[in-house]
Scaffold this motif. Structure first.
Motif, PDB file in Angstrom:
ATOM      1  N   VAL A 106      29.212  44.560  41.757  1.00 27.04           N
ATOM      2  CA  VAL A 106      29.500  43.298  42.423  1.00 27.04           C
ATOM      3  C   VAL A 106      28.768  42.164  41.707  1.00 27.04           C
ATOM      4  N   VAL A 107      29.272  40.929  41.884  1.00 26.98           N
ATOM      5  CA  VAL A 107      28.629  39.753  41.296  1.00 26.98           C
ATOM      6  C   VAL A 107      27.600  39.245  42.298  1.00 26.98           C
ATOM      7  N   VAL A 112      30.200  37.991  49.862  1.00 27.04           N
ATOM      8  CA  VAL A 112      30.913  39.250  50.076  1.00 27.04           C
ATOM      9  C   VAL A 112      32.418  39.021  49.985  1.00 27.04           C
ATOM     10  N   ALA A 113      32.920  37.985  50.643  1.00 24.49           N
ATOM     11  CA  ALA A 113      34.362  37.698  50.627  1.00 24.49           C
ATOM     12  C   ALA A 113      34.855  37.449  49.211  1.00 24.49           C
ATOM     13  N   GLU A 114      34.081  36.697  48.433  1.00 23.08           N
ATOM     14  CA  GLU A 114      34.494  36.407  47.056  1.00 23.08           C
ATOM     15  C   GLU A 114      34.505  37.671  46.217  1.00 23.08           C
ATOM     16  N   ASN A 115      33.543  38.554  46.426  1.00 17.39           N
ATOM     17  CA  ASN A 115      33.526  39.810  45.685  1.00 17.39           C
ATOM     18  C   ASN A 115      34.690  40.711  46.064  1.00 17.39           C
ATOM     19  N   LEU A 116      35.046  40.709  47.331  1.00 20.02           N
ATOM     20  CA  LEU A 116      36.148  41.570  47.771  1.00 20.02           C
ATOM     21  C   LEU A 116      37.467  41.180  47.121  1.00 20.02           C
ATOM     22  N   PHE A 117      37.642  39.903  46.856  1.00 23.21           N
ATOM     23  CA  PHE A 117      38.932  39.430  46.331  1.00 23.21           C
ATOM     24  C   PHE A 117      38.779  38.704  45.001  1.00 23.21           C
ATOM     25  N   VAL A 118      37.771  39.061  44.221  1.00 21.64           N
ATOM     26  CA  VAL A 118      37.570  38.413  42.941  1.00 21.64           C
ATOM     27  C   VAL A 118      38.799  38.616  42.051  1.00 21.64           C
ATOM     28  N   ILE A 168      33.037  49.973  48.214  1.00 21.51           N
ATOM     29  CA  ILE A 168      34.010  50.921  48.748  1.00 21.51           C
ATOM     30  C   ILE A 168      35.150  50.169  49.427  1.00 21.51           C
ATOM     31  N   ALA A 169      34.821  49.155  50.232  1.00 23.44           N
ATOM     32  CA  ALA A 169      35.856  48.371  50.903  1.00 23.44           C
ATOM     33  C   ALA A 169      36.758  47.681  49.893  1.00 23.44           C
ATOM     34  N   ARG A 170      36.185  47.159  48.825  1.00 23.57           N
ATOM     35  CA  ARG A 170      36.996  46.515  47.786  1.00 23.57           C
ATOM     36  C   ARG A 170      37.963  47.515  47.161  1.00 23.57           C
ATOM     37  N   ALA A 171      37.474  48.722  46.886  1.00 23.81           N
ATOM     38  CA  ALA A 171      38.347  49.747  46.313  1.00 23.81           C
ATOM     39  C   ALA A 171      39.472  50.111  47.271  1.00 23.81           C
ATOM     40  N   LEU A 172      39.145  50.253  48.554  1.00 25.22           N
ATOM     41  CA  LEU A 172      40.160  50.609  49.538  1.00 25.22           C
ATOM     42  C   LEU A 172      41.201  49.505  49.686  1.00 25.22           C
ATOM     43  N   SER A 173      40.807  48.253  49.444  1.00 22.46           N
ATOM     44  CA  SER A 173      41.755  47.139  49.581  1.00 22.46           C
ATOM     45  C   SER A 173      42.846  47.184  48.523  1.00 22.46           C
ATOM     46  N   PHE A 174      42.612  47.878  47.421  1.00 21.50           N
ATOM     47  CA  PHE A 174      43.637  48.039  46.392  1.00 21.50           C
ATOM     48  C   PHE A 174      44.615  49.162  46.736  1.00 21.50           C
TER      49      PHE A 174
END
Length: 519
Positions: A106-107, A112-118, A168-174
């Motif tokens: 993560v950056v 958190v929101a920006e990292n989730l949808f970077v 993990i949440a970012r990965a699941l969002s894909f």
């Protein structure tokens, strides 16, 4: 091989749905080095599957292939029975699999929101980022996966545990439902580890599948249903965790070398040998309340997994870090923490873990590298020393002597160090450590990446230093390096948990390193 291990040499039998992920016949070579040979893995939907093996077993290579970062030289990877995407189709890979590494990706300065949808932020009509929608979708994503983190929090302010859950949440969002966790507990305390395992179980109930990589074998028994063992770049066994006793798992990782007993033929250190290194209650970022002593002419090993704190402890003694508390004395004089030059002058010789980034100046010659730490001793006269002038003849004489002593195969001290093989380059690093005639020699992975002949030559230097009365601290992942030690201390989660005198068996040391009771 024991009957217990032979029983689990085949893949588990019985009715199973098709694996979510199957890798078969995976082979990967880098020049003459075989990183993985005929590797295999089958991970079923909704399970936590452990992948274990000692350093160099092939785990990282398999992960790179499972995540599409490398193509195998042979073999296939399939997801849900379908061939893996082309390496160039990164979106397709992200929809299949994600890896949460020990070091966060993560950056830190972004929320958190920006990292989730970077790189995929929602935009409005004018093409500008729709910040309100970004925060709303981030909150919905976190809520969907029961991740209790403020979307507006800066990621650098989160705990390691929460950063992992954001990844993990970012990965699941894909759309990925197969998550690889690479040493996820290395930086967590016991309470954080338990919370991570609770979250993993909840995600499993929601259909998420994990490949869990850890050096701490007791964690495999706490959170995983199946385990695959790699050893020496080969698949060894896959078995249900409940059917594989800890002794058999350690044996699978260690192989036939479990019968090997460390050499006990060496002359013991005299009981009245004085203590040169005296460390008391030393506490730093990665270790806590460490007490250790190394006597004159004694070689002490530090063993442990990648998250044990052993390397950070060694680097502290070499002057690279300042501890939070505690003391360390060399010959009754306090070590100057946080000052490498002063530590060298205090009598510490240092072979760092990475000769390329920390040990050598590639543009300089062998002689220049080998004498870099003793330039203040190479002036011809006191006046020259005060003025900073060197005696070229003294430097050349010392360089020639070091090349001969370390058996460095080269045209001479003038040859660029960048021309050398890995083994000879490591000998140059060792030569520089010995040039100052240290009272304490701190070696981190001293034989990493060298051939067998160079390895024996480097370890012979350890024996010579011992005979000369030097105190030696060897920090290594290689059991062969630790066999030369009079004692081996095992660190686990930053604390010394075991001590073994010369004569230990491989399986008992590995069991302590991996955090399980002796088989």
């Amino acid at each position: 091989m024991s009957p217990l291990l032979t029983k689990h040499q085949e893949q588990p039998s019985g009715p199973h749905p098709p694996p979510l992920v199957r890798a078969t016949g995976i082979t990967k070579r880098y020049g003459p080095t075989t990183a993985l040979l005929d590797g295999q893995l089958a991970v079923h939907q909704g399970e936590s599957h452990a992948l274990v093996g000692r350093n160099g077993a092939g785990k990282s290579t398999l992960v790179q292939i499972l995540t599409g970062l490398q193509a195998p030289d042979a073999g296939t990877v399939r997801f849900d029975g379908e061939p893996a995407p082309a390496l160039t189709d990164r979106d397709a890979w992200r929809a299949k699999v994600a890896c949460v590494y020990q070091k966060p990706t993560v950056v830190p300065e972004l929320t958190v929101a920006e990292n989730l949808f970077v790189n995929r932020q929602p935009t409005g009509r004018a093409g500008l980022i729709d910040w309100r929608r970004l925060r709303r979708e981030a909150a919905e994503l976190l809520d969907a996966w029961d991740v209790h983190v403020d979307p507006d929090a800066r990621t650098c302010e989160l705990s390691v545990e929460d950063r992992q859950m954001v990844e993990i949440a970012r990965a699941l969002s894909f759309g990925a439902r197969f998550i690889i966790l690479d040493e996820p507990t290395a930086q967590l305390d016991n309470r954080e580890i338990e919370r991570l395992f609770t979250r993993m179980r909840a995600l499993q109930d929601s259909g998420v599948t994990f490949l869990f990589i850890s050096h701490h074998l007791q964690e495999v028994y706490e959170v995983c249903q199946t385990v695959t063992v790699l050893r020496d770049a080969r698949w060894i066994t896959t078995a249900p965790v409940a059917e594989l006793p800890r002794a058999a798992l350690v044996e699978a990782m260690a192989g036939e070398s479990v019968v090997h007993r460390a050499d006990t033929a060496r002359t013991p250190v005299p009981e009245d040998a004085r203590t040169l290194l005296d460390v008391r209650a030393l506490t730093g970022e990665a270790y806590e309340n460490v007490d250790l002593a190394v006597r004159e002419g004694e070689v002490v090993g530090l063993a442990g997994s990648s998250g044990s704190g052993k390397i950070q402890l060694a680097e502290t003694l070499a002057g690279m870090h300042r501890p939070r508390s505690g003391t360390a004395q060399l010959a009754a004089v306090a070590l100057p923490f946080g000052d490498v030059t002063a530590t060298l002058r205090a009598g510490v010789g240092w072979v760092p873990r990475d000769r390329h980034d920390q040990g050598l100046v590639p543009a300089m010659s062998i002689g220049d590298n080998a004498t870099l730490g003793v330039l203040d001793r190479l002036a011809g006269t006191p006046l020259a020393r005060r003025l900073g002038f060197l005696s070229t003849e003294r430097r050349r004489t010392l360089a020639v002597d070091l090349v001969q002593r370390l058996d460095i195969h080269a045209e001479g001290p003038h040859q660029p160090v960048s021309d050398l093989s890995g083994g000879n380059a490591q000998k140059v690093v060792m030569a520089r450590a010995l040039a100052s005639e240290p009272r304490l020699l701190v070696l981190v992975n001293p034989t990493a990446g060298v051939d067998v002949k160079s390895k024996e030559s480097l370890l012979a230097r350890v024996d010579t230093a011992r005979d000369d009365g030097t105190a030696v601290l060897v920090v290594s992942d290689e059991l062969d390096d630790l066999r030369r030690c009079d004692r081996v201390l095992v660190l686990f989660h930053g604390r010394i948990v075991a001590e073994y005198a010369a004569g230990w068996h491989d399986h008992e040391l590995i069991a302590a390193i991996e955090g399980v009771a002796r088989p």
